[in-house]
Design a protein around this motif. Structure first.
Motif, PDB file in Angstrom:
ATOM      1  N   ARG A   1      39.954  51.651  27.154  1.00  0.00           N
ATOM      2  CA  ARG A   1      39.980  50.285  27.473  1.00  0.00           C
ATOM      3  C   ARG A   1      40.913  49.973  28.832  1.00  0.00           C
ATOM      4  O   ARG A   1      41.018  49.415  29.723  1.00  0.00           O
ATOM      5  CB  ARG A   1      40.374  49.338  26.307  1.00  0.00           C
ATOM      6  N   THR A   2      42.245  50.611  28.395  1.00  0.00           N
ATOM      7  CA  THR A   2      43.173  50.566  29.379  1.00  0.00           C
ATOM      8  C   THR A   2      42.832  51.227  30.900  1.00  0.00           C
ATOM      9  O   THR A   2      42.892  50.466  31.989  1.00  0.00           O
ATOM     10  CB  THR A   2      44.596  51.157  28.972  1.00  0.00           C
ATOM     11  N   ALA A   3      42.164  52.203  30.900  1.00  0.00           N
ATOM     12  CA  ALA A   3      41.700  52.856  32.084  1.00  0.00           C
ATOM     13  C   ALA A   3      40.584  52.110  32.703  1.00  0.00           C
ATOM     14  O   ALA A   3      40.721  52.012  34.061  1.00  0.00           O
ATOM     15  CB  ALA A   3      41.278  54.276  31.618  1.00  0.00           C
ATOM     16  N   LEU A   4      39.681  51.617  32.100  1.00  0.00           N
ATOM     17  CA  LEU A   4      38.615  50.734  32.573  1.00  0.00           C
ATOM     18  C   LEU A   4      39.011  49.475  33.212  1.00  0.00           C
ATOM     19  O   LEU A   4      38.624  48.954  34.286  1.00  0.00           O
ATOM     20  CB  LEU A   4      37.507  50.476  31.559  1.00  0.00           C
ATOM     21  N   LYS A   5      40.233  48.733  32.738  1.00  0.00           N
ATOM     22  CA  LYS A   5      40.587  47.593  33.185  1.00  0.00           C
ATOM     23  C   LYS A   5      41.212  47.948  34.541  1.00  0.00           C
ATOM     24  O   LYS A   5      41.260  47.023  35.619  1.00  0.00           O
ATOM     25  CB  LYS A   5      41.599  47.102  32.155  1.00  0.00           C
ATOM     26  N   ARG A   6      42.124  49.055  34.502  1.00  0.00           N
ATOM     27  CA  ARG A   6      42.577  49.567  36.000  1.00  0.00           C
ATOM     28  C   ARG A   6      41.562  49.863  36.911  1.00  0.00           C
ATOM     29  O   ARG A   6      41.912  49.494  38.222  1.00  0.00           O
ATOM     30  CB  ARG A   6      43.636  50.783  35.507  1.00  0.00           C
ATOM     31  N   ASN A   7      40.697  50.546  36.516  1.00  0.00           N
ATOM     32  CA  ASN A   7      39.582  51.292  37.317  1.00  0.00           C
ATOM     33  C   ASN A   7      38.465  51.550  36.981  1.00  0.00           C
ATOM     34  O   ASN A   7      38.336  52.370  36.157  1.00  0.00           O
ATOM     35  CB  ASN A   7      40.346  52.341  38.185  1.00  0.00           C
ATOM     36  N   TYR A   8      37.449  50.682  37.145  1.00  0.00           N
ATOM     37  CA  TYR A   8      36.212  50.873  36.251  1.00  0.00           C
ATOM     38  C   TYR A   8      35.469  52.373  36.850  1.00  0.00           C
ATOM     39  O   TYR A   8      35.344  52.363  37.882  1.00  0.00           O
ATOM     40  CB  TYR A   8      35.163  49.647  36.492  1.00  0.00           C
ATOM     41  N   GLU A   9      35.123  52.875  35.781  1.00  0.00           N
ATOM     42  CA  GLU A   9      34.300  54.316  36.104  1.00  0.00           C
ATOM     43  C   GLU A   9      32.982  54.565  34.876  1.00  0.00           C
ATOM     44  O   GLU A   9      33.223  54.086  33.744  1.00  0.00           O
ATOM     45  CB  GLU A   9      35.261  55.373  35.819  1.00  0.00           C
ATOM     46  N   SER A  10      31.648  54.518  35.774  1.00  0.00           N
ATOM     47  CA  SER A  10      30.530  54.461  34.634  1.00  0.00           C
ATOM     48  C   SER A  10      30.938  55.507  33.476  1.00  0.00           C
ATOM     49  O   SER A  10      30.391  55.324  32.269  1.00  0.00           O
ATOM     50  CB  SER A  10      29.242  54.969  35.577  1.00  0.00           C
ATOM     51  N   HIS A  11      31.428  56.759  33.848  1.00  0.00           N
ATOM     52  CA  HIS A  11      31.511  57.583  32.704  1.00  0.00           C
ATOM     53  C   HIS A  11      32.298  57.158  31.417  1.00  0.00           C
ATOM     54  O   HIS A  11      31.844  57.703  30.280  1.00  0.00           O
ATOM     55  CB  HIS A  11      32.002  59.056  33.386  1.00  0.00           C
TER      56      HIS A  11
ATOM     57  N   GLY B   1      32.812  41.630  29.339  1.00  0.00           N
ATOM     58  CA  GLY B   1      33.421  41.108  30.382  1.00  0.00           C
ATOM     59  C   GLY B   1      33.358  42.070  31.902  1.00  0.00           C
ATOM     60  O   GLY B   1      33.518  41.736  32.975  1.00  0.00           O
ATOM     61  N   TRP B   2      33.053  43.445  31.584  1.00  0.00           N
ATOM     62  CA  TRP B   2      32.795  44.019  32.730  1.00  0.00           C
ATOM     63  C   TRP B   2      31.446  44.097  33.421  1.00  0.00           C
ATOM     64  O   TRP B   2      31.377  44.441  34.612  1.00  0.00           O
ATOM     65  CB  TRP B   2      33.052  45.841  32.316  1.00  0.00           C
ATOM     66  N   LEU B   3      30.420  43.535  32.491  1.00  0.00           N
ATOM     67  CA  LEU B   3      29.280  43.355  33.035  1.00  0.00           C
ATOM     68  C   LEU B   3      29.124  42.462  34.252  1.00  0.00           C
ATOM     69  O   LEU B   3      28.265  42.431  34.858  1.00  0.00           O
ATOM     70  CB  LEU B   3      28.374  42.726  32.019  1.00  0.00           C
ATOM     71  N   LYS B   4      30.000  41.407  34.274  1.00  0.00           N
ATOM     72  CA  LYS B   4      30.017  40.414  35.480  1.00  0.00           C
ATOM     73  C   LYS B   4      29.981  41.062  36.800  1.00  0.00           C
ATOM     74  O   LYS B   4      29.308  40.828  37.833  1.00  0.00           O
ATOM     75  CB  LYS B   4      31.086  39.440  35.221  1.00  0.00           C
ATOM     76  N   ASP B   5      30.740  42.209  36.589  1.00  0.00           N
ATOM     77  CA  ASP B   5      31.060  42.874  38.099  1.00  0.00           C
ATOM     78  C   ASP B   5      29.981  44.345  38.343  1.00  0.00           C
ATOM     79  O   ASP B   5      29.854  44.607  39.379  1.00  0.00           O
ATOM     80  CB  ASP B   5      32.280  43.327  38.253  1.00  0.00           C
ATOM     81  N   HIS B   6      29.597  44.662  36.970  1.00  0.00           N
ATOM     82  CA  HIS B   6      28.606  45.823  36.994  1.00  0.00           C
ATOM     83  C   HIS B   6      27.424  45.476  36.290  1.00  0.00           C
ATOM     84  O   HIS B   6      26.930  46.274  35.404  1.00  0.00           O
ATOM     85  CB  HIS B   6      29.236  46.922  36.389  1.00  0.00           C
ATOM     86  N   PRO B   7      26.440  44.309  36.844  1.00  0.00           N
ATOM     87  CA  PRO B   7      25.415  44.337  36.171  1.00  0.00           C
ATOM     88  C   PRO B   7      24.336  45.128  36.187  1.00  0.00           C
ATOM     89  O   PRO B   7      23.456  45.283  35.115  1.00  0.00           O
ATOM     90  CB  PRO B   7      24.790  42.863  36.674  1.00  0.00           C
ATOM     91  N   GLN B   8      24.253  46.051  36.908  1.00  0.00           N
ATOM     92  CA  GLN B   8      23.355  47.086  37.084  1.00  0.00           C
ATOM     93  C   GLN B   8      23.743  48.585  36.745  1.00  0.00           C
ATOM     94  O   GLN B   8      22.897  49.453  37.104  1.00  0.00           O
ATOM     95  CB  GLN B   8      22.674  47.142  38.601  1.00  0.00           C
ATOM     96  N   ASP B   9      24.642  48.479  36.001  1.00  0.00           N
ATOM     97  CA  ASP B   9      25.155  49.787  35.617  1.00  0.00           C
ATOM     98  C   ASP B   9      24.435  50.257  34.213  1.00  0.00           C
ATOM     99  O   ASP B   9      24.873  49.811  33.294  1.00  0.00           O
ATOM    100  CB  ASP B   9      26.695  49.792  35.396  1.00  0.00           C
TER     101      ASP B   9
END
Length: 410
Positions: free
Chosen positions: A291-301, A323-331
């Protein structure tokens, strides 16, 4: 010292005897031929005769030396022509893989050369290719005898040949000895890096990284990738070093703390760390790290792995991912994670929507399996079976795309 005194006394005695002989028996020599007449004292004639013999011997020696040196220096002499032929044949055989002939010709050429290093190295390689490791080592020892100042070049060749024939322990011993004597040599460091990779000795490779960086042995991008791989593998193997779960977890934390602050933010290293935490049963810690890493820099893996860990609060975990889906809706990986987290929260309808959305973005065997499992639970057996079959088909395609060793191919 006594011998010197004895020789000096003997020389004095001989000189005195000669002096007495000359004084008592002066004698003379008369040479007469036709109108020519030559008369001289006996001793003067003997000295003259000795001088003539010495001059003739010196002339013979100088003529021989001149002829020999011209054969060495003159590139078109018979001696050099034979040498060039041997070298050309040996080098051609070496390039074309005729190892026995290459070894024979290069060995002969080396014995006739004043600077034979390259020919001995070629002959050693040819012997090694034939599996004649003892002959190869003997040729390298002979090269060291002839050119001891080339110790490093000979040792590097020896290490390469040892690596080629699978003697990694011997190659490591050779290279470590050379690293001790030549700590900044780029080729020594490069071969050590290659050997550590082959052996999977990630701890040793990590200790070598500062020297690789300082010596600029590898390009910056290649060194960065190597560093990330080494630390990632070190993290992946950390849990295997403990005898029980607690000691394995401690080993993992020690490996993690060895990283710099910047490295602990690298997505691939975070991924390796979180995966090991999950396998060690510390899923809450894994969820927090992801969670900490994804908040800092989103990464699909990282988002994909986030759906496989069970945090302390499943509801909050699902909300965080949404919350991440808003910026990455097609991931597709994020949608798969949302489907899994919805399953954890027993939200069947939401889970179905997310998983079907993930499959619309990308046909993935994991999404097929999760949706098939859900539909089977909901009683939609036919569609569930179709998805299971599709998932197996996708796995087969991935397996068929993997390379096979030569011996396994049909």
């Amino acid at each position: 010292m006594k011998r010197v005194y004895l020789l000096a006394v003997l020389a004095i005695v001989v000189a005195a005897a000669l002096g007495v002989a000359v004084a008592k028996h002066s004698g003379y020599v008369l040479v007469s031929y036709g109108g020519f007449r030559y008369q001289s004292g006996l001793w003067a004639a003997l000295v003259g005769l000795l001088a003539v013999v010495l001059v003739l011997w010196l002339l013979r020696y100088l003529v021989g030396l001149l002829l020999t040196s011209s054969g060495v220096v003159n590139p078109w002499s018979r001696r050099n022509r034979r040498r060039r032929i041997r070298l050309a044949i040996g080098q051609l055989d070496l390039a074309e893989g005729r190892w026995a002939s290459a070894q024979r010709h290069l060995h002969r050429a080396a014995e006739a050369e004043r600077h034979p290093l390259l020919y001995y190295l070629g002959a050693a390689r040819a012997a090694n290719e034939q599996g004649r490791s003892q002959d190869s080592d003997n040729l390298l020892e002979r090269a060291l005898e002839r050119q001891p100042q080339a110790e490093l070049a000979i040792a590097l060749t020896h290490a390469q040949l040892q690596m080629d024939r699978g003697e990694s322990d011997g190659a490591l011993e050779t290279l470590l000895a050379m690293q001790e004597r030549h700590p900044h040599n780029s080729q020594v460091l490069r071969l050590l890096q290659r050997l550590y990779l082959e052996r999977g000795d990630w701890s040793a490779l990590i200790r070598l990284l500062p020297d690789l960086r300082k010596g600029k042995v590898l390009p910056a991008t290649e060194l960065a990738a190597l560093e990330q791989r080494a630390w990632g593998q070190n993290l992946s193997l950390a849990t295997t070093r403990g005898e029980d779960a607690q000691s394995a977890r401690q080993a993992l934390e020690r490996a993690w703390q060895q990283l710099t602050a910047a490295q602990r933010q690298e997505p691939q290293l975070v991924l390796a760390y979180a995966e090991q935490l999950r396998q060690a049963g510390a899923e809450s810690d894994a969820e927090q790290a992801l969670r900490t890493a994804l908040k800092r820099n989103y990464e699909s893996h990282l988002a994909r792995l986030y759906g496989l860990v069970r945090g302390d609060d499943p509801v909050r975990q699902l909300q965080t991912a949404e919350g991440w889906l808003k910026d990455h809706p097609q991931d597709a990986s994020l949608l798969l994670t949302l489907g899994r987290l919805s399953l954890q929260n027993r939200l069947w309808g939401k889970a179905r929507d997310y998983l079907e959305s993930s499959l619309r973005m990308e046909r993935n065997p994991e999404a097929c399996a999760e949706l098939a499992r859900l539909l089977a639970g909901l009683g939609e057996t036919e569609r569930s079976n179709q998805l299971f079959q599709e998932g197996l088909g996708l796995l087969d395609e991935r397996l068929l795309a993997l390379p096979l060793p030569e011996g396994v191919r049909a």
